[in-house]
Design a protein around this motif. Structure first.
Motif, mmCIF file in Angstrom:
data_model
loop_
_atom_site.group_PDB
_atom_site.id
_atom_site.type_symbol
_atom_site.label_atom_id
_atom_site.label_comp_id
_atom_site.label_asym_id
_atom_site.label_seq_id
_atom_site.Cartn_x
_atom_site.Cartn_y
_atom_site.Cartn_z
ATOM 1 N N PRO A 133 0.821 -1.221 0.000
ATOM 2 C CA PRO A 133 0.000 0.000 0.000
ATOM 3 C C PRO A 133 0.851 1.267 0.000
ATOM 4 C CG PRO A 133 -0.596 -1.499 1.797
ATOM 5 C CD PRO A 133 0.711 -1.961 1.254
ATOM 6 N N THR A 134 0.221 2.376 -0.342
ATOM 7 C CA THR A 134 0.878 3.683 -0.291
ATOM 8 C C THR A 134 1.334 3.987 1.133
ATOM 9 O OG1 THR A 134 -0.523 4.478 -2.084
ATOM 10 C CG2 THR A 134 0.557 6.145 -0.730
ATOM 11 N N GLY A 135 2.537 4.537 1.242
ATOM 12 C CA GLY A 135 3.036 4.967 2.546
ATOM 13 C C GLY A 135 3.851 3.940 3.295
ATOM 14 N N VAL A 136 3.851 2.674 2.819
ATOM 15 C CA VAL A 136 4.651 1.634 3.470
ATOM 16 C C VAL A 136 6.005 1.542 2.784
ATOM 17 C CG1 VAL A 136 4.810 -0.813 4.043
ATOM 18 C CG2 VAL A 136 2.588 0.346 4.124
ATOM 19 N N ASN A 152 4.434 2.984 -4.522
ATOM 20 C CA ASN A 152 3.583 4.177 -4.560
ATOM 21 C C ASN A 152 4.221 5.383 -3.893
ATOM 22 O OD1 ASN A 152 1.310 3.412 -6.043
ATOM 23 N ND2 ASN A 152 0.371 2.409 -4.289
ATOM 24 N N GLY A 153 5.471 5.275 -3.508
ATOM 25 C CA GLY A 153 6.128 6.457 -2.980
ATOM 26 C C GLY A 153 6.887 6.287 -1.695
ATOM 27 N N GLY A 154 6.805 5.114 -1.035
ATOM 28 C CA GLY A 154 7.574 4.912 0.175
ATOM 29 C C GLY A 154 9.042 4.689 -0.136
ATOM 30 N N ASP A 155 9.885 4.841 0.880
ATOM 31 C CA ASP A 155 11.310 4.588 0.705
ATOM 32 C C ASP A 155 11.541 3.139 0.303
ATOM 33 O OD1 ASP A 155 11.636 7.181 1.527
ATOM 34 O OD2 ASP A 155 12.366 6.666 3.527
ATOM 35 N N VAL A 156 12.619 2.908 -0.458
ATOM 36 C CA VAL A 156 12.919 1.577 -0.984
ATOM 37 C C VAL A 156 14.360 1.221 -0.675
ATOM 38 C CG1 VAL A 156 13.142 0.149 -3.052
ATOM 39 C CG2 VAL A 156 11.228 1.760 -2.851
ATOM 40 N N GLN A 157 14.567 0.023 -0.124
ATOM 41 C CA GLN A 157 15.883 -0.600 -0.042
ATOM 42 C C GLN A 157 15.779 -1.931 -0.771
ATOM 43 O OE1 GLN A 157 17.215 -0.851 4.022
ATOM 44 N NE2 GLN A 157 17.043 1.344 4.368
ATOM 45 N N ALA A 158 16.667 -2.168 -1.734
ATOM 46 C CA ALA A 158 16.601 -3.384 -2.553
ATOM 47 C C ALA A 158 18.020 -3.879 -2.798
ATOM 48 C CB ALA A 158 15.902 -3.100 -3.876
ATOM 49 N N HIS A 159 18.276 -5.159 -2.456
ATOM 50 C CA HIS A 159 19.640 -5.680 -2.507
ATOM 51 C C HIS A 159 19.662 -7.117 -3.006
ATOM 52 C CE1 HIS A 159 20.816 -2.214 -0.024
ATOM 53 N NE2 HIS A 159 19.718 -2.462 0.669
ATOM 54 N N THR A 160 20.651 -7.450 -3.802
ATOM 55 C CA THR A 160 20.907 -8.823 -4.212
ATOM 56 C C THR A 160 22.395 -8.972 -4.469
ATOM 57 O OG1 THR A 160 20.286 -10.591 -5.753
ATOM 58 C CG2 THR A 160 20.520 -8.389 -6.676
ATOM 59 N N VAL A 161 22.862 -10.221 -4.595
ATOM 60 C CA VAL A 161 24.247 -10.488 -4.987
ATOM 61 C C VAL A 161 24.313 -10.820 -6.464
ATOM 62 C CG1 VAL A 161 26.245 -11.993 -4.665
ATOM 63 C CG2 VAL A 161 24.927 -11.253 -2.686
ATOM 64 N N ASN A 162 23.519 -11.794 -6.882
ATOM 65 C CA ASN A 162 23.525 -12.222 -8.275
ATOM 66 C C ASN A 162 22.138 -11.999 -8.867
ATOM 67 O OD1 ASN A 162 26.260 -13.509 -8.704
ATOM 68 N ND2 ASN A 162 25.568 -14.581 -6.875
ATOM 69 N N GLY A 163 22.001 -10.912 -9.565
ATOM 70 C CA GLY A 163 20.722 -10.565 -10.161
ATOM 71 C C GLY A 163 20.618 -9.072 -10.360
ATOM 72 N N SER A 164 19.634 -8.670 -11.112
ATOM 73 C CA SER A 164 19.411 -7.252 -11.365
ATOM 74 C C SER A 164 18.483 -6.660 -10.314
ATOM 75 C CB SER A 164 18.807 -7.053 -12.756
ATOM 76 O OG SER A 164 17.536 -7.689 -12.841
ATOM 77 N N VAL A 165 18.548 -5.339 -10.183
ATOM 78 C CA VAL A 165 17.646 -4.604 -9.299
ATOM 79 C C VAL A 165 16.996 -3.500 -10.126
ATOM 80 C CG1 VAL A 165 17.431 -3.165 -7.243
ATOM 81 C CG2 VAL A 165 19.073 -5.046 -7.268
#
Length: 269
Positions: A133-136, A152-165
């Motif tokens: 949902p929005t805000g999470v 929908n606009g919340g902060d994002v942290q996205a991490h992997t070793v082998n793969g695209s982001v």
């Protein structure tokens, strides 16, 4: 933090040999969770092998579905844990006892857990599909697999070793990282404050940002090229592999870096 585990997991990948030709089985309902997370709270996902896909949803209910796949007659000892910590919810792929589901993630020491994941046994993987949902805010990490976030606009942290982001968001801070894979972020607006940090080792880095961008900019590569659609008032010495300076009136921190690949700052629209 999850990223502290990445070098160790990357070393384990070298143990994989593949070579199995057994049928692949799928459990589309290996795990399911739904619930509410207050605005500003985090949904944190911790995985080892398998992709994570995040999609926006209307309403106030977040949901997580896990799809398990494996080879062999038996499903490996894959389990799931869900922990609520204040306003945050943490969901983890687990392998037996002695694990920990939290910001300091330990997947456990279940029977053949690490070896089966990397091709020396049951070759299990878990794919997560998230509706947010929005805000999470979302914090999604895996070791082998792509991470794709539409927010929908919340902060994002996205991490992997082998793969695209890849991250597509209406606004918000973004911290996206890979080791072997490309990293791309596209923001629709700059209404929300926060830094944008994108990095990888082997792969390209692309940030597509609105024309109204004001930022303190750092772009770096070792073996590759730098491209900016925005005029940059440089600070200090620069060369073809480094660019540091100010875009517009300055403001948010934008850091884009790779070792082997190109770095691009593009104007959205």
């Amino acid at each position: 933090m999850f990223r502290k585990l990445l070098p160790g997991f990357a070393a384990l990948l070298l143990l994989g040999t593949g070579g199995c030709h057994r049928p692949t089985h799928t459990n589309p309902n290996a795990f399911a969770w739904s619930g509410t997370i207050p605005d500003g709270g985090w949904l944190r996902l911790r995985n080892v092998t398998g992709s994570i896909t995040v999609e926006p949803t209307t309403g106030s209910t977040a949901s997580v579905q896990a799809i398990a796949r494996w080879r062999g007659r038996r499903m490996p000892p894959v389990d799931f844990a869900q922990v609520r910590a204040g306003n945050d919810v943490v969901i983890c792929t687990m392998y037996g006892d002695e694990g920990n589901c939290g910001k300091e993630y330990e997947p456990g020491k279940g029977r053949r857990s690490h070896f089966s994941l990397f091709g020396m046994g049951d070759n299990a993987s878990v794919q997560y599909i998230v509706r947010l949902p929005t805000g999470v805010r979302i914090d999604a990490g895996t070791v082998t697999g792509a991470v794709r976030v539409a927010s929908n606009g919340g902060d994002v942290q996205a991490h992997t070793v082998n793969g695209s982001v890849s991250v597509a968001s209406s606004s918000g801070a973004v911290d996206a990282e890979s080791v072997n894979g490309s990293v791309k972020v596209s923001l629709d607006s700059l209404g929300a404050p926060g830094a944008i940090h994108l990095s990888t080792v082997n792969g390209s880095v692309v940030a597509e940002l609105p024309a109204a961008l004001g930022a303190t900019l750092s772009m770096e590569t070792v073996n590759g090229s730098l491209t900016s659609d925005f005029p940059v008032a440089t600070s200090g010495s620069t060369d073809k592999h480094e660019l540091h300076g100010t875009v517009g009136s300055g403001g948010r921190e934008v850091k884009l870096s790779t070792v082997n690949g190109s770095v691009k700052l593009l104007r959205k629209g």
